[in-house]
Design a protein around this motif. Structure first.
Motif, mmCIF file in Angstrom:
data_model
loop_
_atom_site.group_PDB
_atom_site.id
_atom_site.type_symbol
_atom_site.label_atom_id
_atom_site.label_comp_id
_atom_site.label_asym_id
_atom_site.label_seq_id
_atom_site.Cartn_x
_atom_site.Cartn_y
_atom_site.Cartn_z
ATOM 1 N N TYR A 37 -11.219 7.277 -5.528
ATOM 2 C CA TYR A 37 -9.836 6.841 -5.726
ATOM 3 C C TYR A 37 -9.357 7.182 -7.139
ATOM 4 N N SER A 41 -6.744 9.844 -6.173
ATOM 5 C CA SER A 41 -5.557 9.046 -5.821
ATOM 6 C C SER A 41 -5.038 9.360 -4.410
ATOM 7 N N ASP A 43 -3.401 9.046 -0.691
ATOM 8 C CA ASP A 43 -2.216 8.338 -0.224
ATOM 9 C C ASP A 43 -2.558 7.202 0.731
ATOM 10 N N ILE A 44 -3.618 7.385 1.512
ATOM 11 C CA ILE A 44 -4.016 6.403 2.528
ATOM 12 C C ILE A 44 -5.510 6.125 2.384
ATOM 13 N N ASN A 69 1.214 0.032 -5.471
ATOM 14 C CA ASN A 69 1.873 0.892 -4.486
ATOM 15 C C ASN A 69 0.886 1.388 -3.470
#
Length: 69
Positions: A37, A41, A43-44, A69
């Motif tokens: 992560y 990064s 998205d899901i 977010n």
């Protein structure tokens, strides 16, 4: 990103996800997932709840502490 401690399940589901998504990152536990992560990064994140070292709930809380977010 797909996080699952069972190797066979991780392989099978990640192969299916790769047919749908451009990139799929896989991790065997919450610690490995958090490292991915930080670097990628995604998205899901699809995560198992019960895993060794760091479970899915702790992983989610750790990510939420730095990125809501």
């Amino acid at each position: 990103m797909f996080v699952e401690d069972d190797a066979m399940t991780r392989i099978q589901i990640s192969n299916t996800l790769k047919m749908i998504f451009k990139e799929v990152y896989c991790a065997k536990d919450g610690e490995e997932a958090f490292s991915i992560y930080e670097d990628e990064s995604p998205d899901i994140i699809l995560t198992d709840i019960q895993m060794p070292r760091k479970d899915g709930i702790k992983l989610t809380r750790q990510i939420r502490n730095i990125d809501y977010n």
